[in-house]
Design a protein around this motif. Structure first.
Motif, short mmCIF file in Angstrom:
data_model
loop_
_atom_site.label_atom_id
_atom_site.label_comp_id
_atom_site.label_asym_id
_atom_site.label_seq_id
_atom_site.Cartn_x
_atom_site.Cartn_y
_atom_site.Cartn_z
N TYR A 167 1.65 -12.19 -4.77
CA TYR A 167 0.67 -11.22 -5.22
C TYR A 167 1.40 -10.10 -5.96
O TYR A 167 2.42 -9.60 -5.49
CB TYR A 167 -0.11 -10.63 -4.04
CG TYR A 167 -1.18 -9.67 -4.46
CD1 TYR A 167 -2.43 -10.13 -4.84
CD2 TYR A 167 -0.94 -8.31 -4.51
CE1 TYR A 167 -3.42 -9.25 -5.26
CE2 TYR A 167 -1.93 -7.42 -4.93
CZ TYR A 167 -3.16 -7.91 -5.30
OH TYR A 167 -4.13 -7.03 -5.71
N PRO A 205 -5.94 3.92 -11.53
CA PRO A 205 -6.03 2.51 -11.12
C PRO A 205 -5.35 2.24 -9.77
O PRO A 205 -5.87 1.47 -8.96
CB PRO A 205 -5.32 1.76 -12.25
CG PRO A 205 -5.41 2.68 -13.42
CD PRO A 205 -5.35 4.07 -12.86
N GLY A 206 -4.22 2.88 -9.52
CA GLY A 206 -3.53 2.71 -8.24
C GLY A 206 -4.33 3.29 -7.09
O GLY A 206 -4.43 2.69 -6.02
N THR A 236 2.57 1.66 -3.40
CA THR A 236 1.58 2.03 -4.40
C THR A 236 1.22 3.51 -4.26
O THR A 236 1.13 4.22 -5.26
CB THR A 236 0.32 1.15 -4.28
OG1 THR A 236 0.70 -0.21 -4.47
CG2 THR A 236 -0.75 1.55 -5.28
N HIS A 269 -7.56 3.62 -7.02
CA HIS A 269 -8.68 2.71 -6.81
C HIS A 269 -8.24 1.50 -6.00
O HIS A 269 -8.90 1.09 -5.05
CB HIS A 269 -9.30 2.26 -8.14
CG HIS A 269 -10.35 1.22 -7.96
ND1 HIS A 269 -11.61 1.51 -7.50
CD2 HIS A 269 -10.30 -0.13 -8.14
CE1 HIS A 269 -12.31 0.39 -7.42
NE2 HIS A 269 -11.53 -0.62 -7.80
N TRP A 270 -7.09 0.91 -6.37
CA TRP A 270 -6.59 -0.26 -5.65
C TRP A 270 -6.38 0.07 -4.17
O TRP A 270 -6.67 -0.76 -3.30
CB TRP A 270 -5.28 -0.75 -6.28
CG TRP A 270 -4.80 -2.00 -5.63
CD1 TRP A 270 -5.12 -3.28 -5.96
CD2 TRP A 270 -3.92 -2.09 -4.50
NE1 TRP A 270 -4.50 -4.16 -5.11
CE2 TRP A 270 -3.75 -3.45 -4.20
CE3 TRP A 270 -3.26 -1.15 -3.71
CZ2 TRP A 270 -2.96 -3.90 -3.15
CZ3 TRP A 270 -2.47 -1.59 -2.66
CH2 TRP A 270 -2.34 -2.95 -2.40
N GLU A 305 -10.04 -6.36 -2.53
CA GLU A 305 -8.79 -6.77 -3.19
C GLU A 305 -7.66 -6.93 -2.17
O GLU A 305 -6.82 -7.81 -2.30
CB GLU A 305 -8.39 -5.77 -4.28
CG GLU A 305 -7.22 -6.21 -5.10
CD GLU A 305 -7.44 -7.50 -5.89
OE1 GLU A 305 -6.44 -8.11 -6.28
OE2 GLU A 305 -8.60 -7.90 -6.13
N HIS A 306 -7.66 -6.11 -1.13
CA HIS A 306 -6.65 -6.25 -0.08
C HIS A 306 -6.83 -7.59 0.63
O HIS A 306 -5.83 -8.27 0.93
CB HIS A 306 -6.74 -5.10 0.93
CG HIS A 306 -6.51 -3.77 0.31
ND1 HIS A 306 -6.85 -2.60 0.93
CD2 HIS A 306 -5.98 -3.40 -0.89
CE1 HIS A 306 -6.55 -1.57 0.16
NE2 HIS A 306 -6.02 -2.04 -0.95
N LEU A 313 0.98 -6.38 -8.31
CA LEU A 313 0.21 -5.23 -8.76
C LEU A 313 1.05 -4.53 -9.82
O LEU A 313 2.24 -4.28 -9.61
CB LEU A 313 -0.08 -4.29 -7.60
CG LEU A 313 -0.78 -2.98 -7.92
CD1 LEU A 313 -2.18 -3.24 -8.47
CD2 LEU A 313 -0.84 -2.10 -6.69
N ASP A 356 -9.62 -0.39 -2.32
CA ASP A 356 -10.36 -1.63 -2.61
C ASP A 356 -10.10 -2.68 -1.52
O ASP A 356 -9.21 -3.52 -1.64
CB ASP A 356 -9.94 -2.16 -3.98
CG ASP A 356 -10.82 -3.30 -4.47
OD1 ASP A 356 -11.55 -3.90 -3.66
OD2 ASP A 356 -10.75 -3.60 -5.68
N LYS A 410 0.83 -1.21 0.00
CA LYS A 410 0.00 0.00 0.00
C LYS A 410 0.87 1.26 0.00
O LYS A 410 0.59 2.22 -0.74
CB LYS A 410 -0.93 0.01 1.21
CG LYS A 410 -2.04 -0.99 1.16
CD LYS A 410 -2.84 -0.93 2.46
CE LYS A 410 -3.94 -1.94 2.52
NZ LYS A 410 -4.68 -1.88 3.80
#
Length: 117
Positions: free
Chosen positions: A95, A71-72, A57, A74-75, A81-82, A97, A78, A54
């Motif tokens: 994982y 997109p980052g 990002t 949003h991630w 998604e986490h 990204l 989310d 996180k």
């Protein structure tokens, strides 16, 4: 007893497990033959690996133009998604990204502990 966090086994302990999650952020400029390492980190738990993901990002998206940062961003919000990332890590799956802009692809990946090499 202190458990080693490196990928090297202690003498007499063949087949031991790594206890650190490996975290890596790299940039892959288009039309360049090599990647650029942005960050390498060892995290002692899946949650700490996710926290690192996180933070990195956030740092990368802060430097991107708004359309490429979307997109980052949003991630980062989310939660489902986490949780998926945590599930992957705790069950032994890496994982990843990937973010990008016009010139560079940014890859952030965390690897769960596994057998020492």
């Amino acid at each position: 007893m202190v458990t080693p966090t490196s990928t090297e086994a202690l003498p007499g302990q063949a087949g031991t497990q790594r206890t650190a999650f490996q975290c890596l952020a790299a940039a892959y400029p288009h039309h360049q033959p090599r990647s650029i390492t942005l960050s390498v980190h060892d995290a002692s738990s899946a949650r700490l690996a996710l926290r690192w993901l996180k933070e990195r990002t956030s740092h990368i998206t802060d430097q991107l133009d708004a359309p490429h940062a979307r997109p980052g961003r949003h991630w980062l919000t989310d939660e489902a998604e986490h949780e998926r990332a945590l599930t992957y890590l705790t069950t032994g799956t890496a994982y990843q990204l990937t973010l990008h802009d016009e010139h560079t692809r940014y890859v952030l990946v965390t690897y769960p502990p596994g057998p020492a090499a």
